[in-house]
Design a protein around this motif. Structure first.
Motif, PDB file in Angstrom:
ATOM      1  N   LEU A 521      41.206  32.261  49.374  1.00 41.29           N
ATOM      2  CA  LEU A 521      39.872  33.210  49.149  1.00 41.29           C
ATOM      3  C   LEU A 521      39.325  33.577  49.822  1.00 41.29           C
ATOM      4  O   LEU A 521      38.225  35.116  49.574  1.00 41.29           O
ATOM      5  N   MET A 522      39.792  33.670  50.772  1.00 43.22           N
ATOM      6  CA  MET A 522      38.851  34.588  52.456  1.00 43.22           C
ATOM      7  C   MET A 522      40.176  35.370  52.563  1.00 43.22           C
ATOM      8  O   MET A 522      40.048  36.176  53.176  1.00 43.22           O
ATOM      9  N   SER A 523      41.536  35.173  51.656  1.00 46.78           N
ATOM     10  CA  SER A 523      42.861  36.214  52.635  1.00 46.78           C
ATOM     11  C   SER A 523      42.381  37.762  51.494  1.00 46.78           C
ATOM     12  O   SER A 523      41.586  37.554  50.284  1.00 46.78           O
ATOM     13  N   HIS A 524      43.000  38.722  51.896  1.00 48.47           N
ATOM     14  CA  HIS A 524      43.281  40.337  51.357  1.00 48.47           C
ATOM     15  C   HIS A 524      43.937  40.350  50.446  1.00 48.47           C
ATOM     16  O   HIS A 524      44.731  39.606  50.400  1.00 48.47           O
ATOM     17  N   GLY A 525      43.819  40.951  49.012  1.00 47.22           N
ATOM     18  CA  GLY A 525      44.653  40.758  48.536  1.00 47.22           C
ATOM     19  C   GLY A 525      44.191  40.864  46.966  1.00 47.22           C
ATOM     20  O   GLY A 525      42.597  39.801  47.784  1.00 47.22           O
ATOM     21  N   VAL A 526      44.403  40.092  45.874  1.00 45.53           N
ATOM     22  CA  VAL A 526      44.394  39.567  44.876  1.00 45.53           C
ATOM     23  C   VAL A 526      44.492  37.867  45.020  1.00 45.53           C
ATOM     24  O   VAL A 526      45.433  37.632  44.569  1.00 45.53           O
ATOM     25  N   PRO A 527      43.562  37.029  44.781  1.00 42.70           N
ATOM     26  CA  PRO A 527      43.681  35.514  44.568  1.00 42.70           C
ATOM     27  C   PRO A 527      43.828  35.074  43.177  1.00 42.70           C
ATOM     28  O   PRO A 527      43.108  36.135  42.426  1.00 42.70           O
ATOM     29  N   MET A 528      45.301  34.632  43.328  1.00 40.48           N
ATOM     30  CA  MET A 528      44.882  34.072  41.854  1.00 40.48           C
ATOM     31  C   MET A 528      44.954  31.970  41.363  1.00 40.48           C
ATOM     32  O   MET A 528      45.808  31.645  42.520  1.00 40.48           O
ATOM     33  N   ILE A 529      44.287  32.045  40.669  1.00 39.30           N
ATOM     34  CA  ILE A 529      44.245  30.263  40.810  1.00 39.30           C
ATOM     35  C   ILE A 529      45.014  29.951  39.808  1.00 39.30           C
ATOM     36  O   ILE A 529      44.921  30.311  38.298  1.00 39.30           O
ATOM     37  N   LEU A 530      46.012  28.659  39.931  1.00 42.17           N
ATOM     38  CA  LEU A 530      46.354  28.154  39.194  1.00 42.17           C
ATOM     39  C   LEU A 530      45.860  27.233  37.462  1.00 42.17           C
ATOM     40  O   LEU A 530      44.547  26.312  38.661  1.00 42.17           O
ATOM     41  N   MET A 531      45.704  27.210  36.402  1.00 44.27           N
ATOM     42  CA  MET A 531      44.465  26.373  35.721  1.00 44.27           C
ATOM     43  C   MET A 531      44.246  25.041  35.950  1.00 44.27           C
ATOM     44  O   MET A 531      45.201  24.732  36.055  1.00 44.27           O
ATOM     45  N   GLY A 532      43.237  24.661  36.339  1.00 41.88           N
ATOM     46  CA  GLY A 532      42.654  23.135  36.911  1.00 41.88           C
ATOM     47  C   GLY A 532      43.719  23.191  38.520  1.00 41.88           C
ATOM     48  O   GLY A 532      42.697  21.967  38.123  1.00 41.88           O
ATOM     49  N   ASP A 533      43.750  23.364  38.983  1.00 46.39           N
ATOM     50  CA  ASP A 533      43.818  23.256  40.155  1.00 46.39           C
ATOM     51  C   ASP A 533      42.820  23.248  41.088  1.00 46.39           C
ATOM     52  O   ASP A 533      41.772  22.758  42.278  1.00 46.39           O
ATOM     53  N   GLU A 534      41.370  23.955  40.061  1.00 49.84           N
ATOM     54  CA  GLU A 534      39.560  23.704  40.665  1.00 49.84           C
ATOM     55  C   GLU A 534      39.563  22.147  40.843  1.00 49.84           C
ATOM     56  O   GLU A 534      38.490  22.167  41.575  1.00 49.84           O
ATOM     57  N   VAL A 535      40.188  21.202  39.774  1.00 47.27           N
ATOM     58  CA  VAL A 535      40.277  20.031  39.795  1.00 47.27           C
ATOM     59  C   VAL A 535      40.996  19.592  39.567  1.00 47.27           C
ATOM     60  O   VAL A 535      40.409  18.057  39.378  1.00 47.27           O
ATOM     61  N   GLY A 536      41.957  19.572  40.374  1.00 47.46           N
ATOM     62  CA  GLY A 536      43.022  18.783  40.347  1.00 47.46           C
ATOM     63  C   GLY A 536      43.916  18.150  40.636  1.00 47.46           C
ATOM     64  O   GLY A 536      44.842  16.999  39.694  1.00 47.46           O
TER      65      GLY A 536
END
Lengths: 704, 114
Positions: A521-536
């Motif tokens: 989320l600090m990187s330049h460009g467009v971040p993509m998060i995979l479903m559920g990674d935010e809760v392990g």
């Protein structure tokens, strides 16, 4: 309206009233009093429209297109007085059976219209089909009158997006989801508050074009459970939303339900990107079923070897012949339809390198399809994202033909950040490129950081939790003796393979997940998060869960409580990104167009260690004028310690009156690991160095 | 499937009571019967207590009524919609266009308050 001559039939067939149709409206279109059917085939010698009463095993009528209804290679006809809701239609095509010449016509087959806008036959997910049905995937008629009110695609700037990749069924199928319609489009609507709380503003839906979950379905050799074509990367119909994903599928209202999902997401500020699979179809190779394209115009739709077999650049049996002008037109029609009729905000193209190959498989320097999409007026504001490689060995990350429009899934970002996190040597100079939007890939051609979709995990491969819980893939449940799935995971299990009670190992895993989220989320460009990674979320070490309709894929919502600290961390990182335009510049640093700058540091300020043995790097983002002449814009600083012991990082001098504030320190347990943007905790004015824990990330904000 | 339609007036508001299944077969007839009512009256109540099934075509008749009423600054209230139909309407986005009430009396109150 009954005063127009063309609203009246001119022909009849067994009591059905007909009129010559319009050839350029491919598919079935409701017109006053009837339905316009239009289909094309270059090599078919005759065409018959086959009509069914909904669900009936035998057709209610077969209407051969009268000769006078054929224009060029198209057959078109209006049939009057059909019950739109009770009618299903297909085609029979006659023509040569000559595989060596590329022709596989078979008039005994009833074929699905490539432009079918709704498809029945798999109305309820997982309901075993009638294998003897002469027409398993049935085209249906739809109303195109959805009341969008004042909705339209959101057109958010690409640099502002935080993308969340999700699978429609997996997102809410788990009993813990607590939604009324688990595993459906409606289920996603019920979870919009969650998406808003997390802060993502774009969902990328894994395939939602109609597919057959029973394609190649088989019992699991271990558990006996049915294994499906679960992810759906195998299209049956490109114009139809997956019926089995709709709570209202049994009532044939999937089109309305999906449109309502898009409308509701938009109302909540969330864009919708579709993962589209134009590289192959569900028909497989010459052993596969004849559902549609093969029987309509095999030589047009598929890339064929000189002997008439199927090229397999997709790894899935066949390859769609995308740069044949007729197929290219279909792809363009399809995307225009989704953009205009469904208000879709963007598309991610699976194995997009295939779209740049000519009909014989050779990569084209100026692929007409990619150019057409880039310049199309209807798609002009849609995001176009390429998975810039294919299964035939064409790898185009950094070199995908972009026409100023195309972004790419940056596979190098994924691999390099993974390797740095895992502790590989020699990664510091490379991740410096990745963090600033990969100018090595997208700078020389002036594509800018938004050409880079940054991700560390996606549906292919480990989840973020598994990335730090497994050294090796564990795909036994897929029934191929662990041979499937990639081996280049660049993962590290933190000392124990798989689940453990060891609190230190578990704490380290969480820290590693936070490190990854912080860098992403600090990187330049467009971040993509995979479903559920935010809760392990875990897939228990399986890095290729394409076939599992169970908790290997389903989002377990109890994780939200169990890993509340991860969720909180992800949420604040997203909030930080939204707070600071410095993290979302459209140009690379150092180009004259941008006022923002990046400065590299190491454990010594102003002196990054680029040597092969280095595992430390710090970076500082700031406006060039920060701290001068009334400019009070903040300075962002991130220290990365990939080494296993704590190291002091000397902090760079701030402008007068500025002070460092601690935003995140992944070495500390919650709630001291991260703060709300704007409520960071100030460092003492005399603190000129920060002890960054082993394998930890620290983020500081310098502000007055 | 045949449907029955009855038109009455309550407190000067037109109430249309429908019974049966509203599908592609019955929807056009229903539409032809109700649309003219909006010529005289801009608002109306549809009593759907005895409607057991409503297909996509049925929902479209309702939406057409709504749009017609809106163009005359009127409103359409639905009374007694079966739970399954209401659910389908919610999931497909049709429901939010309408005032929804359990009974005709409540629908009347809703329309009069507006």
């Amino acid at each position: 309206m009954d005063t127009r001559i063309d609203f009246y039939p001119t022909h009849q067939h067994q009591g059905y009233k007909l009129r010559p149709g319009r050839p350029v409206l491919f598919g079935a279109t409701l017109v006053p009093g009837g339905v316009n059917f239009a289909i094309c085939s270059r090599y078919a010698t005759s065409c018959t429209l086959v009509l069914f009463e909904k669900g009936a095993p035998e057709p209610m009528v077969e209407i051969p297109f009268p000769d006078s209804f054929r224009i060029g290679n198209t057959w078109c006809m209006v049939v009057f007085d059909l019950d739109y809701e009770r009618t299903e239609y297909g085609y029979r095509m006659d023509g040569p059976w000559d595989p060596a010449a590329g022709h596989r016509f078979d008039a005994s087959k009833i074929l699905l219209d490539p432009y079918a806008k709704a498809i029945g036959g798999r109305d309820v997910w997982g309901k075993p089909p009638d294998w003897n049905d002469p027409y398993p995937h049935r085209a249906r008629l739809i109303f195109e009158d959805f009341d969008w009110e004042d909705d339209r695609p959101l057109e958010k700037p690409l640099e502002d997006l935080v993308v969340y990749e999700l699978h429609t069924r997996s997102f809410t199928r788990h009993p813990s989801a607590g939604v009324k319609h688990p595993g459906t489009y409606a289920g996603i609507i019920a979870k919009i508050p969650y998406l808003n709380e997390l802060g993502v503003n774009c969902v990328e839906l894994m395939p939602i074009f109609e597919f057959d979950e029973f394609e190649n379905s088989r019992p699991n050799p271990v558990t006996g459970e049915t294994m499906y074509n679960y992810w759906g990367y195998s299209t049956v119909g490109f114009f139809a939303p997956k019926t089995g994903y709709a709570a209202t599928g049994p009532f044939g209202m999937q089109v309305d339900e999906f449109k309502n999902l898009v409308k509701e997401l938009h109302r909540n500020g969330i864009e919708v990107i579709l993962d589209v699979v134009f590289n192959h179809t569900a028909e497989g190779n010459e052993q596969g079923p004849t559902l549609s394209f093969r029987g309509i115009d095999n030589q047009t739709y598929y890339m064929l070897t000189p002997e008439g077999y199927y090229f397999n650049f997709s790894g899935c049996g066949n390859t769609l012949n995308c740069n044949n002008p007729v197929v290219r037109m279909m792809v363009l029609d399809c995307l225009r339809y989704w953009a205009a009729e469904y208000h879709i905000d963007g598309f991610r193209f699976d194995l997009a390198a295939i779209l740049g190959r000519d009909p014989w498989g050779a990569p084209l320097p100026n692929p007409p399809l990619l150019e057409s999409l880039a310049f199309d007026p209807v798609l002009a504001k849609c995001k176009l994202i390429a998975e810039a490689w294919d299964a035939g060995g064409l790898y185009q990350v950094g070199s995908f033909p972009a026409y100023g429009r195309w972004a790419e899934w940056n596979g190098k970002y994924r691999d390099d950040i993974r390797r740095f996190l895992k502790g590989d040597e020699g990664m510091v100079p490379v991740i410096a490129e990745r963090i600033q939007g990969s100018p090595d890939l997208y700078g020389w051609n002036k594509r800018g950081p938004t050409a880079s979709i940054n991700f560390i995990t996606c549906h292919d491969g480990f989840t973020l939790y598994d990335q730090f819980a497994y050294n090796h893939k564990h795909n036994e449940a897929n029934g191929e003796q662990n041979r499937d799935g990639g081996d280049d995971n660049h993962s590290w299990n933190c000392g124990v393979e798989g689940e453990t009670d060891d609190t230190e190992v578990n704490a380290l895993r969480k820290r590693m997940i936070k490190n990854a989220l912080a860098i992403l989320l600090m990187s330049h460009g467009v971040p993509m998060i995979l479903m559920g990674d935010e809760v392990g979320r875990t897939q228990r070490g399986n890095n290729n869960t394409y076939c599992h309709d169970n908790d290997l894929n389903w989002f377990d919502w109890t994780l939200l409580e169990r890993n509340a600290d991860l969720f909180h961390f992800a949420r604040q990182m997203i909030a930080l990104r939204k707070t600071h335009p410095l993290l979302r510049t459209r140009e690379h640093f150092g180009t004259s167009a941008t006022q923002a700058d990046i400065i590299w540091h190491g454990t010594q300020a102003w002196n990054a260690d680029w040597s092969p043995g280095s595992r430390t790097l710090a970076c500082m983002f700031r406006e060039r004028q920060a701290g001068q002449a009334g400019n009070t814009s903040p300075v962002l600083y991130m220290a990365l310690n990939g080494y296993w012991d704590a190291l002091p990082f000397e902090l760079p001098e701030l402008p007068v009156n500025y002070r460092w504030h601690l935003f995140a320190n992944t070495a500390l347990p919650a709630p001291h690991d991260i703060y709300e943007p704007g409520h960071e905790t100030p460092l003492e004015p005399y603190q000129h160095s920060f002890l960054v824990g082993g394998r930890a990330v620290v983020i500081l904000i310098g502000r007055p | 499937m045949a449907i029955e339609v009855e038109v009455s007036t309550r407190d000067r508001v037109t109430v249309v009571t429908v019974a049966g299944e509203i599908d592609g077969g019955s929807a056009p007839g229903l539409q032809a019967r109700i649309l003219p009512l909006l010529q005289q009256d801009s608002s109306l109540i549809l009593d759907l207590r005895s409607v057991t099934y409503m297909s996509s075509a049925g929902l479209r008749v309702l939406l057409l009524l709504y749009r017609q009423a809106m163009s005359r600054n009127g409103r359409v209230a639905l009374a007694g919609v079966a739970e399954t139909i209401k659910d389908t309407m919610a999931v497909t986005g049709f429901l939010k266009f309408f005032a929804v009430a359990d009974t005709v009396d409540q629908a009347l109150t809703t329309l009069q308050q507006a």
